[in-house]
Design an enzyme around this catalytic site. Structure first.
Site, short mmCIF file in Angstrom:
data_model
loop_
_atom_site.label_atom_id
_atom_site.label_comp_id
_atom_site.label_asym_id
_atom_site.label_seq_id
_atom_site.Cartn_x
_atom_site.Cartn_y
_atom_site.Cartn_z
N CYS A 8 -27.36 130.74 78.66
CA CYS A 8 -28.65 130.84 77.78
C CYS A 8 -29.64 130.00 78.76
O CYS A 8 -29.38 129.20 79.52
CB CYS A 8 -28.35 130.07 76.41
SG CYS A 8 -27.12 130.68 75.57
N ARG A 51 -32.27 134.67 81.69
CA ARG A 51 -31.05 134.25 81.33
C ARG A 51 -30.55 134.84 79.87
O ARG A 51 -29.16 134.26 79.52
CB ARG A 51 -30.84 132.66 81.02
CG ARG A 51 -31.48 131.97 82.62
CD ARG A 51 -31.70 130.65 82.24
NE ARG A 51 -30.38 129.83 82.52
CZ ARG A 51 -29.99 129.31 83.36
NH1 ARG A 51 -30.52 129.50 84.53
NH2 ARG A 51 -28.45 128.90 83.29
N TRP A 109 -28.18 134.09 75.05
CA TRP A 109 -27.29 135.28 75.39
C TRP A 109 -26.10 135.01 74.60
O TRP A 109 -25.38 134.11 74.82
CB TRP A 109 -27.12 135.41 76.78
CG TRP A 109 -26.15 136.53 77.25
CD1 TRP A 109 -26.71 137.83 77.38
CD2 TRP A 109 -24.94 136.62 77.44
NE1 TRP A 109 -25.66 138.73 77.80
CE2 TRP A 109 -24.60 137.83 77.80
CE3 TRP A 109 -23.94 135.70 77.52
CZ2 TRP A 109 -23.25 138.31 78.26
CZ3 TRP A 109 -22.45 136.21 77.79
CH2 TRP A 109 -22.17 137.18 78.14
N ASN A 160 -26.40 125.61 76.34
CA ASN A 160 -25.86 126.54 77.07
C ASN A 160 -24.60 126.40 77.59
O ASN A 160 -24.18 125.11 78.23
CB ASN A 160 -26.92 126.76 78.41
CG ASN A 160 -26.44 127.61 79.61
OD1 ASN A 160 -25.63 128.54 79.36
ND2 ASN A 160 -26.82 127.20 80.83
N GLY A 161 -23.48 127.32 77.55
CA GLY A 161 -22.27 126.99 77.86
C GLY A 161 -21.51 127.75 76.68
O GLY A 161 -21.62 128.21 75.67
N GLU A 164 -21.43 150.67 93.28
CA GLU A 164 -22.80 150.07 92.90
C GLU A 164 -23.59 151.09 92.30
O GLU A 164 -24.36 150.69 91.23
CB GLU A 164 -23.53 149.41 94.40
CG GLU A 164 -24.76 149.13 94.20
CD GLU A 164 -24.95 147.96 92.89
OE1 GLU A 164 -23.99 147.44 92.56
OE2 GLU A 164 -26.23 147.72 92.73
N LYS A 198 -25.09 150.77 88.38
CA LYS A 198 -26.36 150.74 88.16
C LYS A 198 -26.61 151.67 86.85
O LYS A 198 -27.37 151.39 85.98
CB LYS A 198 -27.38 151.37 89.38
CG LYS A 198 -27.63 150.48 90.25
CD LYS A 198 -28.50 149.27 90.05
CE LYS A 198 -27.81 148.22 89.55
NZ LYS A 198 -27.37 147.18 90.50
N GLU A 248 -25.16 150.22 83.82
CA GLU A 248 -26.19 149.00 83.20
C GLU A 248 -27.82 149.53 82.52
O GLU A 248 -27.87 148.93 81.44
CB GLU A 248 -26.48 148.15 84.51
CG GLU A 248 -25.46 147.29 85.16
CD GLU A 248 -26.14 146.28 86.11
OE1 GLU A 248 -25.77 145.67 86.46
OE2 GLU A 248 -26.63 146.94 87.00
N HIS A 287 -4.72 161.36 92.42
CA HIS A 287 -3.88 160.42 91.72
C HIS A 287 -4.17 160.18 90.35
O HIS A 287 -3.76 159.21 89.70
CB HIS A 287 -3.69 159.07 92.60
CG HIS A 287 -3.25 159.33 93.87
ND1 HIS A 287 -2.07 159.95 94.07
CD2 HIS A 287 -3.60 159.38 95.01
CE1 HIS A 287 -1.62 160.24 95.39
NE2 HIS A 287 -2.65 159.70 96.01
N LYS A 291 -29.74 138.39 83.74
CA LYS A 291 -29.90 138.27 84.96
C LYS A 291 -28.85 137.17 85.76
O LYS A 291 -28.31 137.54 86.90
CB LYS A 291 -31.38 138.04 85.36
CG LYS A 291 -31.83 137.78 86.73
CD LYS A 291 -31.87 139.51 87.21
CE LYS A 291 -32.17 139.55 88.65
NZ LYS A 291 -31.59 140.79 89.11
C1 G6P Z 1 -25.11 139.46 85.97
C2 G6P Z 1 -26.36 140.49 86.85
C3 G6P Z 1 -25.92 141.41 87.70
C4 G6P Z 1 -25.53 140.50 89.00
C5 G6P Z 1 -24.15 139.47 88.47
C6 G6P Z 1 -24.06 138.49 89.46
O1 G6P Z 1 -24.32 140.30 85.72
O2 G6P Z 1 -26.75 141.42 85.49
O3 G6P Z 1 -27.11 142.04 88.15
O4 G6P Z 1 -25.00 141.33 89.94
O5 G6P Z 1 -24.61 138.76 87.68
O6 G6P Z 1 -24.97 137.73 89.86
P1 G6P Z 1 -25.43 136.76 90.91
O7 G6P Z 1 -26.59 136.03 90.82
O8 G6P Z 1 -24.29 135.92 91.02
O9 G6P Z 1 -25.63 137.64 92.34
#
Ligand code: G6P
Length: 615
Positions: A2, A27, A77, A102-103, A487, A491, A494, A510, A610
């Site tokens: 948060c 956040r 969050w 936050n935590g 990746e 994406k 997400e 497999h 993020k």
């Molecule tokens: C969150 C974000 C991802 C990111 C991950 C790691 O899950 O939504 O996009 O890759 O954190 O974040 P960092 O800042 O450690 O790369």
């Protein structure tokens, strides 16, 4: 993860709190709220579900402005308790104490049961409310708010960054941190707290970073910091170099789209001042870099999410090209499994934000397990917690990444890792001058190659239209392309909420091949490398089971197009280093356009944040 912002000023604090919340929204955005101590020393609170804009609307609808000189605010969050108004922070105990947090408080159930027995009433399902009640309880026997917080946090297990105000002490905010980031902003007309300097940059550039266990008493003209043992300590303020400028979308519809198109420039910025005459300047990793890189015999990369996928690509590069053993692990696993860390290991923490709780903790634990460990962080955030903990820092220079789904941070991480590959290989004698020169000249071509690849957008938009009704997808690749397939799948999950998995193409037989039918589209990445023929055989296996396929190929790969198979040519003659970076681009565009087709919130997808500063 948060976000917290708060302040004590000589004017109305509410606009500053709202601006801070908007800047902290990355956040978390499940709900937000603020509380201010009014002139009569009573609490005035507003909370709303969803984004900060909802809180702003809510405030406009009120017939009376929230006005006061002291306040705290929070963007949430959700961890404990669904996103709802009553679970939104700030929380209040008995109209005397209010807390933002936050935590995660791990022993909150035990504390809650004991507080209920002592007559406290719980209004939310959060773990945070116990903090407010603990402080209120301690206030009965303490002579100051700071003392009450010092005593209260002793009973908390878990992690916290908290901001506390009390109607009994209307001239101060108490801030405390353990395991979650929190800093103090020193201003001309007041002093502030925040989880991240971004929240306060338009008010001050002077920051004090609280250390583990610190508790700060923040007043209009004075900040006093107590350490873990309750001793007053002097933590010097540092001047931030970051700019307040609010990122904007320019001519783009979304930040994610803008950030995809910014990649050529972001990569130019990553390379700038790090190379000379096709050779990597190894000291760009730090003054001690040469000495450290010469001495290491293995590499351990630890990361989360997209950064983890970048680490996977680097493993192939490091072992194949620099001939140095390299392991990659997800931080949330690494931190709990008591790993064996050999001497002469270089620990690389890879993180866009530099604040991911699991990555930070993994680094701290690794340092404890082997005190000879040398560490490097590769991050996009110059003044982040990771940079303060690492021996060496390398900044990716991607510029602010606002879209929650990471794009330019990923490709600039790959470029940074390629520079590291050269620096280590050169110092250890495993990469020749010629190899280094080839790698660097390949990296310099990336901006142009990405621009060419971005021209495929129209074709990809067309594919996305067909894709939107699928409920699952399978991504295939071999070697580094397996990491790129991961990746691509991440994406898609997400931002379009379509279930997607990535497999090394050779592993298909497999198990996952059982999933293949006409309803399971397969996306394959086919560079012209030594595994191409093997990949082509895997594609035949998929095709003969009726799958709809999309193949992204290097012009020279010559994958034969068949019914229900779309082959999209990217560009030609990519190398081992450039190929994974270039093949990432169409996958980013595909997930972006599928999300647009589905009408999801591209920049703020549901349930994500993020920066994940809780475990
Ligand atoms: C969150 C974000 C991802 C990111 C991950 C790691 O899950 O939504 O996009 O890759 O954190 O974040 P960092 O800042 O450690 O790369």
């Amino acid at each position: 993860m948060c976000g917290i912002v708060g302040g004590v000023t000589d004017k109305n604090i509410t606009p500053l709190l709202l601006e801070g919340l908007n800047r902290l929204e990355y956040r978390g955005y499940d709900s937000s709220g603020l509380i201010v101590l009014s002139q009569k020393n009573s609490f005035d609170r507003a909370r709303s579900v969803g984004k900060v804009s909802n809180l702003e609307k809510n405030l406009k609808l009120r017939n009376k402005e929230i006005n006061g000189n002291i306040g705290i605010a929070h963007t949430r969050w959700a961890t404990h308790g669904e996103p709802s108004s009553r679970n939104a922070h700030p929380h209040i105990s008995k109209n005397t104490v209010s807390v933002v947090h936050n935590g995660i408080i791990e022993n909150y159930i035990e504390l809650k049961n004991s507080q209920i027995r002592q007559g406290y009433e719980f209004k939310s399902e959060t773990d945070t409310e116990v903090i407010a009640h603990s402080i209120d309880l301690e206030m009965n026997s303490c002579t100051s708010l700071v003392e009450s917080v010092q005593k209260a946090v002793k009973s908390l297990q878990g992690s916290y960054g908290i901001g506390v105000i009390s109607s009994k002490y209307p001239d101060q905010i108490i801030a405390a941190r353990k395991g979650s980031p929190l800093l103090i902003g020193i201003g001309e007309n007041g002093n502030y707290i925040a989880s991240d300097q971004m929240a306060l940059l338009s008010t001050t550039k002077k920051f004090i970073y609280l250390e583990e266990g610190d508790i700060a008493e923040v007043k209009l003209d004075k900040v006093t910091i107590y350490d873990l043992n309750g001793k007053i300590v002097n933590r010097p303020a540092q001047e931030s170099k970051l700019k307040a400028g609010q990122a904007n979308k320019g001519n783009f519809d979304h930040f994610m789209q803008k950030e995809i198109f910014e990649q050529p420039q972001a990569i130019r910025d990553t390379l700038e001042s790090r190379i000379t005459n096709n050779s990597v300047i190894s000291s760009s990793f730090g003054h001690q870099a040469d000495e450290i890189f010469r001495s290491i015999t293995q590499i351990q990369i630890v990361a989360c999410g997209t950064s983890y996928n970048a680490g996977l690509v680097a493993k192939y590069w490091m072992e194949d090209i620099a001939k140095i053993p390299c392991n990659v692990e997800i931080a949330s696993e690494y931190r709990y499994r008591r790993p064996i860390i050999l001497d002469q290991t270089l620990f690389i923490a890879l993180s866009q934000s530099g604040e991911t709780a699991d990555t930070l903790e993994a680094l701290k634990i690794a340092k404890k397990l082997n005190n000879t460990l040398k560490s490097l962080c590769i991050t996009n955030s110059p003044e982040s917690s990771l940079t303060r903990l690492s021996d060496l820092t390398f900044l990716t220079h991607a510029g602010p990444e606002i879209g929650v789904a990471s794009t330019k941070a990923f490709t600039t991480q790959l470029v940074s890792l390629a520079l590291l590959l050269c620096a280590i290989g050169k110092l250890k004698g495993s990469i020749s001058k010629m190899q280094e020169s080839e790698i660097v000249s390949g990296l310099k071509k990336l901006p142009g190659l990405i621009n060419e690849t971005l021209l495929q957008e129209k074709q990809i938009m067309h594919l996305a239209k067909r894709f939107k009704n699928n409920s699952s997808a399978l991504f295939l690749g071999r070697g580094t392309m397996h990491a790129i397939a991961m990746e691509g799948a991440l994406k898609l999950k997400e931002i379009s909420y379509i279930h997607a998995e990535a497999y090394p193409a050779g592993e298909l037989k497999h198990g996952p091949i059982a999933l293949i039918d006409k309803n399971m589209p397969v996306i394959a990445i086919a560079p012209n490398d030594e595994l191409l023929e093997k990949l082509k055989s895997n594609l035949q296996e998929v095709k003969s089971r009726g799958s709809q396929m999309i193949v992204f190929e290097d012009e020279s790969s010559k994958v034969q197009s068949m019914d229900a198979m779309e082959v999209i040519q990217i560009t030609s003659n990519l190398g081992r280093i450039t190929a994974p970076i270039i093949f990432t681009i169409p996958l980013q565009l595909l997930s972006y356009h599928v999300a647009l087709e589905k009408g999801t919130d591209v920049d703020k997808p549901r349930n994500l944040a993020k920066s994940v500063t809780v475990e």
